[in-house]
Design a protein around this motif. Sequence first.
Motif, PDB file in Angstrom:
ATOM      1  N   ARG A   1      58.606   3.116  -8.827  1.00 22.47           N
ATOM      2  CA  ARG A   1      58.360   1.791  -8.275  1.00 22.47           C
ATOM      3  C   ARG A   1      57.879   0.835  -9.362  1.00 22.47           C
ATOM      4  NH1 ARG A   1      61.488   1.248  -6.229  1.00 22.47           N
ATOM      5  NH2 ARG A   1      60.865  -0.592  -5.035  1.00 22.47           N
ATOM      6  N   ALA A   2      57.035   1.322 -10.274  1.00 25.53           N
ATOM      7  CA  ALA A   2      56.531   0.460 -11.346  1.00 25.53           C
ATOM      8  C   ALA A   2      57.668  -0.013 -12.246  1.00 25.53           C
ATOM      9  CB  ALA A   2      55.468   1.194 -12.158  1.00 25.53           C
ATOM     10  N   ARG A   3      58.614   0.866 -12.544  1.00 25.21           N
ATOM     11  CA  ARG A   3      59.746   0.481 -13.401  1.00 25.21           C
ATOM     12  C   ARG A   3      60.640  -0.557 -12.728  1.00 25.21           C
ATOM     13  NH1 ARG A   3      60.080   6.321 -14.258  1.00 25.21           N
ATOM     14  NH2 ARG A   3      59.101   6.840 -16.259  1.00 25.21           N
ATOM     15  N   ASP A   4      60.593  -0.598 -11.388  1.00 23.00           N
ATOM     16  CA  ASP A   4      61.388  -1.584 -10.656  1.00 23.00           C
ATOM     17  C   ASP A   4      60.638  -2.895 -10.459  1.00 23.00           C
ATOM     18  OD1 ASP A   4      63.549   0.058 -10.460  1.00 23.00           O
ATOM     19  OD2 ASP A   4      63.106   0.765  -8.431  1.00 23.00           O
ATOM     20  N   GLY A   5      59.476  -3.029 -11.108  1.00 27.17           N
ATOM     21  CA  GLY A   5      58.749  -4.281 -11.048  1.00 27.17           C
ATOM     22  C   GLY A   5      57.708  -4.389  -9.962  1.00 27.17           C
ATOM     23  N   VAL A   6      57.481  -3.312  -9.214  1.00 24.17           N
ATOM     24  CA  VAL A   6      56.449  -3.311  -8.182  1.00 24.17           C
ATOM     25  C   VAL A   6      55.091  -3.108  -8.847  1.00 24.17           C
ATOM     26  CG1 VAL A   6      55.572  -2.093  -6.144  1.00 24.17           C
ATOM     27  CG2 VAL A   6      58.030  -2.433  -6.436  1.00 24.17           C
ATOM     28  N   ARG A   7      54.080  -3.851  -8.417  1.00 31.35           N
ATOM     29  CA  ARG A   7      52.729  -3.680  -8.946  1.00 31.35           C
ATOM     30  C   ARG A   7      52.133  -2.403  -8.351  1.00 31.35           C
ATOM     31  NH1 ARG A   7      49.783  -5.070 -13.121  1.00 31.35           N
ATOM     32  NH2 ARG A   7      50.270  -7.297 -12.834  1.00 31.35           N
ATOM     33  N   VAL A   8      51.866  -1.405  -9.174  1.00 29.12           N
ATOM     34  CA  VAL A   8      51.324  -0.122  -8.725  1.00 29.12           C
ATOM     35  C   VAL A   8      49.950   0.066  -9.356  1.00 29.12           C
ATOM     36  CG1 VAL A   8      51.665   2.368  -8.606  1.00 29.12           C
ATOM     37  CG2 VAL A   8      53.654   0.835  -8.545  1.00 29.12           C
ATOM     38  N   ARG A   9      48.963   0.276  -8.501  1.00 32.93           N
ATOM     39  CA  ARG A   9      47.588   0.492  -8.967  1.00 32.93           C
ATOM     40  C   ARG A   9      47.114   1.856  -8.464  1.00 32.93           C
ATOM     41  NH1 ARG A   9      45.732  -4.552 -10.713  1.00 32.93           N
ATOM     42  NH2 ARG A   9      46.853  -6.355  -9.830  1.00 32.93           N
ATOM     43  N   VAL A  10      46.632   2.684  -9.378  1.00 28.40           N
ATOM     44  CA  VAL A  10      46.146   4.031  -9.048  1.00 28.40           C
ATOM     45  C   VAL A  10      44.682   4.128  -9.457  1.00 28.40           C
ATOM     46  CG1 VAL A  10      46.336   6.494  -9.561  1.00 28.40           C
ATOM     47  CG2 VAL A  10      48.408   5.105  -9.268  1.00 28.40           C
ATOM     48  N   LEU A  11      43.844   4.565  -8.515  1.00 27.32           N
ATOM     49  CA  LEU A  11      42.413   4.744  -8.756  1.00 27.32           C
ATOM     50  C   LEU A  11      42.053   6.185  -8.414  1.00 27.32           C
ATOM     51  CD1 LEU A  11      39.634   3.465  -9.406  1.00 27.32           C
ATOM     52  CD2 LEU A  11      39.458   2.884  -6.966  1.00 27.32           C
ATOM     53  N   TYR A  12      41.573   6.929  -9.413  1.00 22.95           N
ATOM     54  CA  TYR A  12      41.177   8.316  -9.180  1.00 22.95           C
ATOM     55  C   TYR A  12      39.725   8.510  -9.598  1.00 22.95           C
ATOM     56  CZ  TYR A  12      41.585   9.179 -14.229  1.00 22.95           C
ATOM     57  OH  TYR A  12      41.408   9.143 -15.595  1.00 22.95           O
ATOM     58  N   ASP A  13      39.082   9.515  -9.022  1.00 23.63           N
ATOM     59  CA  ASP A  13      37.693   9.799  -9.360  1.00 23.63           C
ATOM     60  C   ASP A  13      37.631  10.683 -10.614  1.00 23.63           C
ATOM     61  OD1 ASP A  13      34.745   9.760  -8.162  1.00 23.63           O
ATOM     62  OD2 ASP A  13      35.130  11.770  -8.952  1.00 23.63           O
ATOM     63  N   TRP A  14      36.806  10.290 -11.573  1.00 15.73           N
ATOM     64  CA  TRP A  14      36.733  11.005 -12.845  1.00 15.73           C
ATOM     65  C   TRP A  14      36.284  12.455 -12.645  1.00 15.73           C
ATOM     66  CZ3 TRP A  14      32.522  13.233 -15.425  1.00 15.73           C
ATOM     67  CH2 TRP A  14      32.761  13.628 -16.747  1.00 15.73           C
ATOM     68  N   LEU A  15      35.261  12.675 -11.834  1.00 14.93           N
ATOM     69  CA  LEU A  15      34.754  14.032 -11.645  1.00 14.93           C
ATOM     70  C   LEU A  15      35.716  14.878 -10.818  1.00 14.93           C
ATOM     71  CD1 LEU A  15      32.421  16.017 -12.098  1.00 14.93           C
ATOM     72  CD2 LEU A  15      31.394  15.172  -9.974  1.00 14.93           C
ATOM     73  N   GLY A  16      36.238  14.312  -9.727  1.00 12.11           N
ATOM     74  CA  GLY A  16      37.168  15.064  -8.895  1.00 12.11           C
ATOM     75  C   GLY A  16      38.425  15.470  -9.634  1.00 12.11           C
ATOM     76  N   SER A  17      38.897  14.621 -10.544  1.00 10.28           N
ATOM     77  CA  SER A  17      40.129  14.901 -11.288  1.00 10.28           C
ATOM     78  C   SER A  17      39.844  15.302 -12.728  1.00 10.28           C
ATOM     79  CB  SER A  17      41.033  13.654 -11.266  1.00 10.28           C
ATOM     80  OG  SER A  17      41.340  13.274  -9.953  1.00 10.28           O
ATOM     81  N   PHE A  18      38.662  15.866 -12.966  1.00 12.47           N
ATOM     82  CA  PHE A  18      38.233  16.195 -14.329  1.00 12.47           C
ATOM     83  C   PHE A  18      39.198  17.144 -15.026  1.00 12.47           C
ATOM     84  CE2 PHE A  18      35.774  18.804 -17.336  1.00 12.47           C
ATOM     85  CZ  PHE A  18      35.260  17.809 -18.155  1.00 12.47           C
ATOM     86  N   SER A  19      39.766  18.085 -14.279  1.00 10.17           N
ATOM     87  CA  SER A  19      40.633  19.092 -14.905  1.00 10.17           C
ATOM     88  C   SER A  19      42.070  18.620 -15.081  1.00 10.17           C
ATOM     89  CB  SER A  19      40.626  20.377 -14.067  1.00 10.17           C
ATOM     90  OG  SER A  19      41.141  20.137 -12.768  1.00 10.17           O
ATOM     91  N   THR A  20      42.390  17.432 -14.587  1.00  7.96           N
ATOM     92  CA  THR A  20      43.757  16.919 -14.719  1.00  7.96           C
ATOM     93  C   THR A  20      44.028  16.501 -16.160  1.00  7.96           C
ATOM     94  OG1 THR A  20      43.691  16.138 -12.430  1.00  7.96           O
ATOM     95  CG2 THR A  20      45.414  15.236 -13.854  1.00  7.96           C
ATOM     96  N   ARG A  21      45.131  16.944 -16.702  1.00  7.93           N
ATOM     97  CA  ARG A  21      45.426  16.660 -18.100  1.00  7.93           C
ATOM     98  C   ARG A  21      45.770  15.192 -18.305  1.00  7.93           C
ATOM     99  NH1 ARG A  21      48.835  21.937 -20.327  1.00  7.93           N
ATOM    100  NH2 ARG A  21      47.202  23.479 -19.860  1.00  7.93           N
ATOM    101  N   SER A  22      45.414  14.699 -19.475  1.00 14.77           N
ATOM    102  CA  SER A  22      45.566  13.274 -19.778  1.00 14.77           C
ATOM    103  C   SER A  22      47.019  12.822 -19.768  1.00 14.77           C
ATOM    104  CB  SER A  22      44.933  12.953 -21.131  1.00 14.77           C
ATOM    105  OG  SER A  22      45.550  13.704 -22.167  1.00 14.77           O
ATOM    106  N   ARG A  23      47.957  13.751 -19.951  1.00 12.47           N
ATOM    107  CA  ARG A  23      49.361  13.335 -19.992  1.00 12.47           C
ATOM    108  C   ARG A  23      49.824  12.780 -18.653  1.00 12.47           C
ATOM    109  NH1 ARG A  23      50.505  19.109 -20.270  1.00 12.47           N
ATOM    110  NH2 ARG A  23      51.381  19.841 -18.304  1.00 12.47           N
ATOM    111  N   ILE A  24      49.155  13.175 -17.556  1.00 12.82           N
ATOM    112  CA  ILE A  24      49.502  12.616 -16.244  1.00 12.82           C
ATOM    113  C   ILE A  24      49.228  11.121 -16.236  1.00 12.82           C
ATOM    114  CG2 ILE A  24      48.856  12.583 -13.802  1.00 12.82           C
ATOM    115  CD1 ILE A  24      50.565  14.942 -14.480  1.00 12.82           C
ATOM    116  N   TRP A  25      48.039  10.736 -16.702  1.00 19.90           N
ATOM    117  CA  TRP A  25      47.689   9.316 -16.722  1.00 19.90           C
ATOM    118  C   TRP A  25      48.522   8.561 -17.758  1.00 19.90           C
ATOM    119  CZ3 TRP A  25      45.661  10.325 -12.523  1.00 19.90           C
ATOM    120  CH2 TRP A  25      44.703  11.310 -12.332  1.00 19.90           C
ATOM    121  N   ARG A  26      48.828   9.221 -18.876  1.00 17.25           N
ATOM    122  CA  ARG A  26      49.635   8.585 -19.912  1.00 17.25           C
ATOM    123  C   ARG A  26      51.045   8.305 -19.406  1.00 17.25           C
ATOM    124  NH1 ARG A  26      48.597  11.927 -23.482  1.00 17.25           N
ATOM    125  NH2 ARG A  26      50.439  13.275 -23.373  1.00 17.25           N
ATOM    126  N   THR A  27      51.618   9.241 -18.658  1.00 13.88           N
ATOM    127  CA  THR A  27      52.952   9.046 -18.096  1.00 13.88           C
ATOM    128  C   THR A  27      52.976   7.861 -17.136  1.00 13.88           C
ATOM    129  OG1 THR A  27      53.446  11.413 -18.293  1.00 13.88           O
ATOM    130  CG2 THR A  27      54.791  10.133 -16.760  1.00 13.88           C
TER     131      THR A  27
END
Length: 510
Positions: free
Chosen positions: A83-109
């Motif tokens: 959706r973002a590539r098609d020009g839609v404004r996409v906003r994602v908010l995640y909790d730092w502690l809850g998603s602590f184990s999520t690798r940074s490449r997810i957010w980078r992508t």
Amino acid sequence: MTQTGGNPATDERQGDWLDVALARAAGAAPVSGNRIRVLRDGPENFPAWLEAIASARRYVYFETYIFRGDRTGRMFVDALCARARDGVRVRVLYDWLGSFSTRSRIWRTLREAGVEVRSFNPFDWSSPLGWVHRDHRKTVSVDGRAAFVSGLCVGDAWAGDPSKNIPPWHDTGVQIEGPAVADVEHAFARVWATVGAPIPEGERVRRAEMPGLGDTRLRVISDEPGTAGLLRLDQFIASAARQSLWITDAYFAGTPPYVQALRAAALDGVDVRLLVPGSSDIAVLQPVSRAGFRALLEAGIRVFEWKGPMLHAKTAVCDGRWARVGSTNLNIVSWLSNYELDVALEDARFAGQMEELFLADLENSTELVLSGKRLRSAVPRPRGQRMPRRVRGSAGRAAAGALRVGNTVGAAISERRTLESGDRRMVFLGGLALLGLAVLWGVFPRALGIPLAVVFGWLGLSLLWKAWRLRRARQSASPASLPTVGDGSAAVPSNAPARESAPLRSDASG
């Protein structure tokens, strides 16, 4: 699931005293003209979320406590990036502690595709205790057309894996269409503004522009740290119940006043039932959790343990006319420390559907009963049947168990309330822990002295740092100079820490 309607109602009912009391307790006014449907577990929720995201033309707001980088997480990454590539404004908010184990490449992508990603309340050395405030909400909203409110996070645990015969975690959500979507988006915008620049004025669809799509009247209760709207509402409902109050909760650790309200209702003849997980993601806390049920059982409250995979739902239904679904657990962490969001309805048809789902869940549950000094299952499990002992989840159960022990031990020391026989185990554990600390400190004083010195030194440095920042802030700007956002609340500078939340909300106008 089929869609549910609502009883014909208009906002003129606000003059009714019960309606006014509910609005004041929850801090949320009712909104008419909506359509709502119940979604059970990941296999019903996730496809509905993905369909709504794929249909977005203006914006997508995505808020979650846990965002895993597993198969399910990557599926949502692909959908949001598209959706973002098609020009839609996409906003994602995640909790730092809850998603602590999520690798940074997810957010980078996500960022590389044009998604604006923010982390709520990341670690900050200048706020040693700031980590206690978490964004525990789980919401998705699209174009002002549809919003989803639930207890589900993003991960394979909630999706399950049919090919491997792995069932999903048991959870509940709702889909909302109509003017109440504005309240969900308003709640997202408030948290978004605490971790950076606010959403630009004019981006969100205003409530006045949203057509009525049904006859359901509901409240969107967006709790913020310290507001305690859900605590007041839960306490009110427990006190006002006349016939039945059926509760499902993943991390139950009710405060003494709330437990007393449940006991008083049961002793007055109300059918009070509590459905909780049969297995804990922290096995050592299972006896502590069970110990707190004795006081409930002695008052006639029926307690059931779920026999399937992890039970993660947070729902309640009262007297066949009131119900709520959302992210709030019945413990002090959710009630006072977290950002939470729930939907509550005074609607006989929706409440009837929730009652049917609750009764269906009881068919896969075991009732706990008192047997002398012990709690046992009313129906013994067949030979060879075992409950799962290890499941991956949030730290909510640990916090709930620790708070339950702390409350009981504190009451025993201060004698501020009369202890029940069911408190014996927690008082014993608390006494044993304090005695162990006393012996450790007496024999090895440095074992506790050095950590305490580090903690006090850290707290002192953090206060000095904040004082210096406040002095600089006073020289550069005054609060009156802050710009405002569309709903009239003060905007938060982009460098503001997550702990310094926006002003307490009023009813959303947009």
